[in-house]
Design an enzyme around this catalytic site. Sequence first.
Site, short mmCIF file in Angstrom:
data_model
loop_
_atom_site.label_atom_id
_atom_site.label_comp_id
_atom_site.label_asym_id
_atom_site.label_seq_id
_atom_site.Cartn_x
_atom_site.Cartn_y
_atom_site.Cartn_z
CG LEU A 168 68.94 95.48 67.15
CD1 LEU A 168 67.77 94.49 67.58
CD2 LEU A 168 68.67 95.63 65.47
CB ALA A 180 79.17 97.26 63.35
CB THR A 210 82.96 106.40 54.40
OG1 THR A 210 82.48 107.75 53.83
CG2 THR A 210 83.87 106.98 55.40
CG ASP A 211 83.12 109.17 49.61
OD1 ASP A 211 82.60 109.48 50.81
OD2 ASP A 211 82.52 109.61 48.62
CD GLU A 212 81.11 111.44 55.00
OE1 GLU A 212 81.33 112.17 55.97
OE2 GLU A 212 79.91 110.90 54.80
CE1 TYR A 224 80.87 107.27 59.72
CE2 TYR A 224 81.02 109.10 58.08
CZ TYR A 224 80.90 107.61 58.25
OH TYR A 224 80.82 106.69 57.49
CE LYS A 271 83.51 103.60 58.63
NZ LYS A 271 83.22 102.22 58.86
CG ASN A 327 77.04 110.40 50.10
OD1 ASN A 327 78.24 110.41 50.31
ND2 ASN A 327 76.08 111.02 50.66
NE ARG A 378 78.39 114.89 50.59
CZ ARG A 378 78.96 116.21 50.93
NH1 ARG A 378 79.66 116.63 49.56
NH2 ARG A 378 79.03 116.68 51.94
NE ARG A 415 77.34 117.77 57.40
CZ ARG A 415 76.78 116.53 56.97
NH1 ARG A 415 75.64 116.24 57.43
NH2 ARG A 415 77.47 116.06 56.00
#
Length: 340
Positions: free
Chosen positions: A35, A82, A125-127, A153, A157, A182, A217, A276
Amino acid sequence: MKIIVTGGAGFIGGNFVHYMVNKYPEDMIINLDLLTYAGNLETLKPVENAPNYKFIKGDIADRAFIFKLFEEEKPDVVINFAAESHVDRSITDPESFVRTNVMGTTTLLDACRTYGIKRYHQVSTDEVYGDLPLDRPDLFFTEETPLHTSSPYSSSKAGADLFVLAYHRTYGLPVTVSRCSNNYGPYHFPEKLIPLIISRALNNEELPVYGKGENVRDWLYVTDHCKAIDLIVRKGKVGEIYNIGGHNERTNLEVVKTILKALNKPESLIKFVTDRPGHDRRYAIDPTKIETELGWKPEYTFDTGIVKTIDWYLNNKEWWEHIISGEYTKYFENMYGERL
């Protein structure tokens, strides 16, 4: 079967908990979530009293806690959602991403080894593949695409994925990995593009769009993602990676304009802001492997999914207004405070 779903109070994890609790009443679904800011127990209101659902607050990077939990609950399957997941936050605070995404994952893997888990699934993730050029629409990410991360990030991953696959090769741990495009849909935290645009447009506020909005995306409706993960866990081949994509490529600007049109709001609300650092240009997944091996297909196009998503936000204003105001953070104490 007893299944631990980590990060089950987040966006995708929360939708997955809904899906599993309702589809498999004979299975016990344990929602493990720390949380942090994006974890929201109000997301689980519809299932919180279900007999096959339990919430436990805890940190996946806390080794003593995790081993005690596995000893007590004796799970058959662990599905790890998570993660710290917001790219902008990773740029300003990379360390928290390493702790949760890498150290948390290895802690779970060690517990799975110790207690003989039947399947560990890593939601990635695909990132991790980096990005694709805007002028090559014929190029797509496959499971063999080399890892080429762009942000703290995605690097965290990718590191987690490599540990998962290494534990399979080194220790024989039964694992699978999925990498998705996404997601969008109900219960999406309002800092992300689609819910941010919906909530701000409804309030007639300026809509920040990075650069010129040209980044592309591939959008995947969250329920399609949940069904794919369920299929991989039950029928996927151990040690394999599966890409999950929606075949729904849109530029960020197209997404914003689609939402404005649906809400009958003017495009004058759009405000272009400084891009960014390291902003990936295009993500696009080739999901041939999961389609041919497991028979999965997305049920939603972007056009059908975005209408369903906007309707949900219109009909659940209290949920996202609580997040914007910060009220959602009090729900845990209201629900569980007297039991602690």
